[in-house]
Structure formats: C-alpha cells, structure tokens
Design an enzyme around this catalytic site. Sequence first.
Site, mmCIF file in Angstrom:
data_model
loop_
_atom_site.group_PDB
_atom_site.id
_atom_site.type_symbol
_atom_site.label_atom_id
_atom_site.label_comp_id
_atom_site.label_asym_id
_atom_site.label_seq_id
_atom_site.Cartn_x
_atom_site.Cartn_y
_atom_site.Cartn_z
ATOM 1 N N THR A 133 49.645 -32.352 21.630
ATOM 2 C CA THR A 133 50.180 -32.839 20.354
ATOM 3 C C THR A 133 51.164 -31.851 19.740
ATOM 4 O OG1 THR A 133 49.502 -33.303 18.080
ATOM 5 C CG2 THR A 133 48.088 -31.833 19.298
ATOM 6 N N ASP A 134 52.015 -32.359 18.851
ATOM 7 C CA ASP A 134 52.932 -31.471 18.116
ATOM 8 C C ASP A 134 52.188 -30.665 17.054
ATOM 9 O OD1 ASP A 134 52.419 -33.494 16.255
ATOM 10 O OD2 ASP A 134 54.520 -34.021 15.922
ATOM 11 N N GLU A 135 50.949 -31.076 16.724
ATOM 12 C CA GLU A 135 50.232 -30.391 15.634
ATOM 13 C C GLU A 135 49.915 -28.937 15.966
ATOM 14 O OE1 GLU A 135 47.181 -32.386 13.527
ATOM 15 O OE2 GLU A 135 48.170 -34.327 13.673
ATOM 16 N N TYR A 159 41.084 -29.671 14.492
ATOM 17 C CA TYR A 159 41.611 -30.500 15.594
ATOM 18 C C TYR A 159 42.758 -29.777 16.299
ATOM 19 C CZ TYR A 159 44.740 -33.857 17.822
ATOM 20 O OH TYR A 159 45.584 -34.475 18.707
ATOM 21 N N LYS A 163 43.102 -28.293 20.164
ATOM 22 C CA LYS A 163 44.131 -28.730 21.129
ATOM 23 C C LYS A 163 44.967 -27.515 21.573
ATOM 24 C CE LYS A 163 45.095 -32.334 22.389
ATOM 25 N NZ LYS A 163 44.593 -33.147 23.548
HETATM 26 P P1 NAD Z 1 41.626 -41.647 20.770
HETATM 27 O O1 NAD Z 1 40.703 -40.935 19.857
HETATM 28 O O2 NAD Z 1 42.097 -43.013 20.419
HETATM 29 O O3 NAD Z 1 40.983 -41.759 22.240
HETATM 30 C C1 NAD Z 1 40.317 -40.696 22.833
HETATM 31 C C2 NAD Z 1 39.523 -41.249 24.010
HETATM 32 O O4 NAD Z 1 38.868 -40.149 24.657
HETATM 33 C C3 NAD Z 1 38.435 -42.242 23.610
HETATM 34 O O5 NAD Z 1 38.442 -43.359 24.470
HETATM 35 C C4 NAD Z 1 37.147 -41.452 23.756
HETATM 36 O O6 NAD Z 1 36.020 -42.259 24.091
HETATM 37 C C5 NAD Z 1 37.519 -40.512 24.905
HETATM 38 N N1 NAD Z 1 36.711 -39.292 24.920
HETATM 39 C C6 NAD Z 1 36.386 -38.491 23.872
HETATM 40 N N2 NAD Z 1 35.638 -37.459 24.289
HETATM 41 C C7 NAD Z 1 35.495 -37.591 25.629
HETATM 42 C C8 NAD Z 1 34.853 -36.833 26.632
HETATM 43 N N3 NAD Z 1 34.173 -35.708 26.329
HETATM 44 N N4 NAD Z 1 34.907 -37.251 27.912
HETATM 45 C C9 NAD Z 1 35.575 -38.395 28.227
HETATM 46 N N5 NAD Z 1 36.194 -39.162 27.329
HETATM 47 C C10 NAD Z 1 36.170 -38.755 26.028
HETATM 48 O O7 NAD Z 1 42.863 -40.654 20.962
HETATM 49 P P2 NAD Z 1 44.403 -40.991 21.221
HETATM 50 O O8 NAD Z 1 45.078 -41.146 19.914
HETATM 51 O O9 NAD Z 1 44.507 -42.043 22.235
HETATM 52 O O10 NAD Z 1 44.886 -39.593 21.837
HETATM 53 C C11 NAD Z 1 44.837 -39.367 23.243
HETATM 54 C C12 NAD Z 1 45.344 -37.961 23.515
HETATM 55 O O11 NAD Z 1 46.679 -37.830 23.031
HETATM 56 C C13 NAD Z 1 44.543 -36.872 22.814
HETATM 57 O O12 NAD Z 1 44.427 -35.782 23.669
HETATM 58 C C14 NAD Z 1 45.380 -36.515 21.601
HETATM 59 O O13 NAD Z 1 45.171 -35.175 21.227
HETATM 60 C C15 NAD Z 1 46.771 -36.725 22.135
HETATM 61 N N6 NAD Z 1 47.796 -37.100 21.148
HETATM 62 C C16 NAD Z 1 47.573 -38.135 20.276
HETATM 63 C C17 NAD Z 1 48.603 -38.507 19.407
HETATM 64 C C18 NAD Z 1 48.440 -39.659 18.429
HETATM 65 O O14 NAD Z 1 49.310 -39.852 17.567
HETATM 66 N N7 NAD Z 1 47.391 -40.444 18.499
HETATM 67 C C19 NAD Z 1 49.825 -37.828 19.421
HETATM 68 C C20 NAD Z 1 49.994 -36.777 20.333
HETATM 69 C C21 NAD Z 1 48.981 -36.438 21.196
HETATM 70 O O1 DAU Z 2 51.165 -35.441 15.293
HETATM 71 C C1 DAU Z 2 50.347 -35.955 16.308
HETATM 72 C C2 DAU Z 2 48.981 -36.256 15.742
HETATM 73 O O2 DAU Z 2 49.120 -37.426 14.950
HETATM 74 C C3 DAU Z 2 47.917 -36.454 16.821
HETATM 75 O O3 DAU Z 2 47.754 -35.247 17.525
HETATM 76 C C4 DAU Z 2 46.581 -36.868 16.179
HETATM 77 O O4 DAU Z 2 45.633 -37.137 17.194
HETATM 78 C C5 DAU Z 2 46.829 -38.116 15.367
HETATM 79 O O5 DAU Z 2 45.636 -38.492 14.713
HETATM 80 C C6 DAU Z 2 47.938 -37.883 14.339
HETATM 81 O O6 DAU Z 2 47.508 -36.942 13.315
HETATM 82 P P1 DAU Z 2 47.854 -37.172 11.779
HETATM 83 O O7 DAU Z 2 46.882 -36.416 10.968
HETATM 84 O O8 DAU Z 2 49.297 -36.935 11.504
HETATM 85 O O9 DAU Z 2 47.603 -38.779 11.696
HETATM 86 P P2 DAU Z 2 46.879 -39.687 10.588
HETATM 87 O O10 DAU Z 2 47.176 -41.102 10.965
HETATM 88 O O11 DAU Z 2 45.467 -39.299 10.387
HETATM 89 O O12 DAU Z 2 47.690 -39.347 9.279
HETATM 90 C C7 DAU Z 2 49.095 -39.526 9.204
HETATM 91 C C8 DAU Z 2 49.543 -39.020 7.845
HETATM 92 O O13 DAU Z 2 49.033 -39.913 6.840
HETATM 93 C C9 DAU Z 2 49.000 -37.654 7.496
HETATM 94 O O14 DAU Z 2 49.979 -36.953 6.747
HETATM 95 C C10 DAU Z 2 47.787 -37.934 6.625
HETATM 96 C C11 DAU Z 2 48.180 -39.224 5.914
HETATM 97 N N1 DAU Z 2 47.076 -40.140 5.562
HETATM 98 C C12 DAU Z 2 46.183 -40.477 6.559
HETATM 99 C C13 DAU Z 2 45.128 -41.315 6.305
HETATM 100 C C14 DAU Z 2 44.111 -41.667 7.363
HETATM 101 C C15 DAU Z 2 46.981 -40.687 4.300
HETATM 102 O O15 DAU Z 2 47.818 -40.413 3.427
HETATM 103 N N2 DAU Z 2 45.939 -41.529 4.046
HETATM 104 C C16 DAU Z 2 44.991 -41.864 4.976
HETATM 105 O O16 DAU Z 2 44.042 -42.623 4.641
#
Ligand code: NAD
Ligand code: DAU
Length: 352
Positions: A133-135, A159, A163
């Site tokens: 992730t970019d975080e 988190y 990562k």
């Molecule tokens: P998600 O939470 O929707 O899915 C995670 C999946 O991993 C789930 O199906 C869960 O059951 C599985 N899981 C959790 N723990 C596990 C374990 N110990 N063994 C096997 N499976 C397990 O997450 P996502 O949003 O799909 O993110 C996927 C990946 O991409 C993550 O590594 C996250 O850090 C990264 N990522 C997410 C975003 C985003 O915006 N969602 C952006 C950049 C990177």
């Molecule tokens: O940047 C990549 C990341 O993006 C991934 O690595 C994470 O897995 C993914 O969850 C996401 O993280 P964020 O914290 O940016 O996503 P989230 O959707 O939780 O929140 C997006 C923005 O909105 C953040 O600034 C927090 C804000 N927010 C979120 C929620 C859930 C609100 O203002 N209200 C809310 O109820």
Amino acid sequence: MILVTGGAGFIGGNFVLDWLSNSVAEPILTLDKLTYAGNLATLEPLKNDPRHVFVHGDIGDQILVKRLLAEHRPRAIINFAAESHVDRSIHGPSDFVQTNIVGTFNLLECAREYWNGLDGHDKQQFRFHHVSTDEVYGSLSASDPAFTEVKAYEPNSPYSASKAASDHLVRAWFHTYGFPVVTTNCSNNYGPYHFPEKLIPLVILNALNSKALPIYGDGQQVRDWLYVGDHCSAIREVLAKGRLGETYNIGGWNEKANLDVVNTICAMLDDLKPRADGKPYADQITFVKDRPGHDRRYAIDASKVERELGWKPNETFETGIRKTVQWYLDNPQWVEGVVSGSYREWLQKQYS
Ligand code: NAD
Ligand code: DAU
C-alpha cells in the site's frame, strides 16, 4: 498455476475473477482464511470452473502452506492476504501484526524452501508478488510531491506499520537469499465487492438505507483513487514483466478530498436512484470525530510503472465511480451476504 492468498477479499477477489475471465489463463489456487472480510460469494461465479481451487486456511499455517506448495507446484504466489482496515487496526492491532507480519514471514519462508527445491527453468521463472500500500510512505502536506518508490517509509497507523514491516521482510528475502520478489505499493482502490466498512461502499449503502454519511474531521483529507480493475491489470503487468527486487507504485492520478468523493456519490445517487422524499442524499452527510493519527494526504507518482512496463489506468474517477455505484445498486444480494451480525457490531463500536 498460480497461488493467490486473500483471494476472497476485495482486491484478491477481483483479481481472481479478472484473471480467469481470460479463457486461456492458468488455473488459480486461492488460499483465504475467510475472516470477516473474506467472502466466498465473490467467487461464486467460479464454483463450477475446474481452473479454480479454493482452500480455507491461514498464510501463517506452515504445515498447510508447505503442503499446498508441494501438491500444486505454483509458478508464482501473489500475496493479497492481510488485515486491511485502518480503523480496525486502531481498535485492535494484534491481528494485523499476526497476519501482515508473521503471516507474510511464514509465507516467505515456506515459499523460499519450495523455490530452493525447484530446478532450472522453474526456479528461474518463479515469482513472489507482494501486494502493498501507499500508506507505508506516511502522510503528505498539500504542497509535497507525490510518493515515488524512493520515498522513505513513515507509517503512522498500526495497519501501515504492519504492512511496512512485511515490505521490509520481502525486500530482505531478495537481498539476502536472492528470493525472486516484486512488490507493488498501490493507492486507495474502489469498485465491486468492496467491503462496506471502507469509505466508498459505506457511503453508498448508508445513503440508500437513509443513514448518516460519516465524514471524519473536516473531510479535507486527500486520497488517490484507483479503480480495482486497473489495480488488477497493473499486478498482471508487474508479475509478467517487473524487475526482480523492485517496487512499483500503482496509482490513478486521481487525488480527491473525502468530502468531494462523498458529494460525487450523493449526486450520482440523486440521478440513478432519487430519494423518495425528493431531497438530496448530501443532506445525510454528518461530520464525526476524526480518526486518531489520520493521514492528511496520499498521492502516488506512478510514472515508473508507466515508463518501464507501459501500464496506465483505463478508468478515470468519474467512469469508475459510476460503474461502482451502479454495481452496488445491481447487487443487493451480495451486500446482504456481507452485512452480517459481526459487521453490525463493528458499526456500533466505530460510529456510536
Ligand atoms: P480485504 O480486507 O478486502 O481482504 C483481505 C483478504 O485476506 C480477506 O479475504 C481475508 O479473509 C484474507 N485474510 C486475512 N487474513 C488472512 C490470513 N491470515 N490468511 C489467509 N487469508 C487471510 O483487503 P483488500 O482491500 O482486498 O486488500 C488486499 C491487499 O491489498 C492487502 O494486502 C492490502 O494491504 C492491499 N492494499 C489494499 C488497498 C485498498 O484500497 N483496499 C490499496 C493498496 C493495497
Ligand atoms: O491507501 C491505500 C489504503 O486505502 C489501503 O492500504 C487500505 O487497506 C484501505 O483500507 C485504504 O485505507 P484508507 O484509510 O485510506 O481507506 P478508508 O476507506 O478507510 O478511508 C478513506 C478516507 O475516508 C480516509 O481519509 C478516512 C475517511 N473516512 C473513512 C470512513 C470509513 C471517513 O471520513 N469516514 C468513514 O466512515
């Protein structure tokens, strides 16, 4: 075949479906623990597809992972499995350390042993693709340049710290053992099958259910949004052509303030499914307590992946968000399936 971990989650699920939508694609073995975020309904379209095998299990389970590698002999592993929600990591960081750090460590060690046992071409072709992730780069001010791959890591939440730790392990396995890794660091994804604890699906579903649309703090935090299908295409490119040991930033060049994102969704719903009382959905916006340690701005400089691999996103935010809102309107059954008792408890804890 390839091994996909976390393939029942949001991005992993989209990746598996996208990959197997190509009729000549290699088979996939999905390993997923099915935490609250994992959902087999996402993989339902594959239930009769002989190219897909699902295994319920943990990336931290050494015996299971070793057995799966020995039996299925994948030519690549793509590691999506993680605990992914920042707010949950603030309430309880333990699962994040366990899965994101210890789990990735176990996967690396099992995969390294397996790779050591491969010969010639198979050994040379093997890839471990770590999805990050970019975080991990921390928070930007309004005038800072976007994150490049050489930006120092400055994670601010449990988190992102977990990562970051996993990224460091992956890097070290390349430098120390020559283990063939690539890492991608992506910005915020959105699209179909997104669990409704995250901002975009939460707002769509709360709007439709006449609930408050919670905006943390002043709503001026900036995220860089990428349609999930574009993330999947970037991973395919990096897996196929990325240089070993390299990291690639993936992003959509779509920086938006949270309040603007929410207003865009409200306007789209006003158009696609107007409120019964004729009032705008934006009336449901409610400012709530800010997230502790809330990162102000993320922005990805994705020029390396474009320059080296020719990857570019297909969707703009406007086209991607329209598809996404329409998908949630068209798929109430999927939503019903994920909005379980435990999810309702989370909403109570986070927003009451
Ligand atoms: P998600 O939470 O929707 O899915 C995670 C999946 O991993 C789930 O199906 C869960 O059951 C599985 N899981 C959790 N723990 C596990 C374990 N110990 N063994 C096997 N499976 C397990 O997450 P996502 O949003 O799909 O993110 C996927 C990946 O991409 C993550 O590594 C996250 O850090 C990264 N990522 C997410 C975003 C985003 O915006 N969602 C952006 C950049 C990177
Ligand atoms: O940047 C990549 C990341 O993006 C991934 O690595 C994470 O897995 C993914 O969850 C996401 O993280 P964020 O914290 O940016 O996503 P989230 O959707 O939780 O929140 C997006 C923005 O909105 C953040 O600034 C927090 C804000 N927010 C979120 C929620 C859930 C609100 O203002 N209200 C809310 O109820």
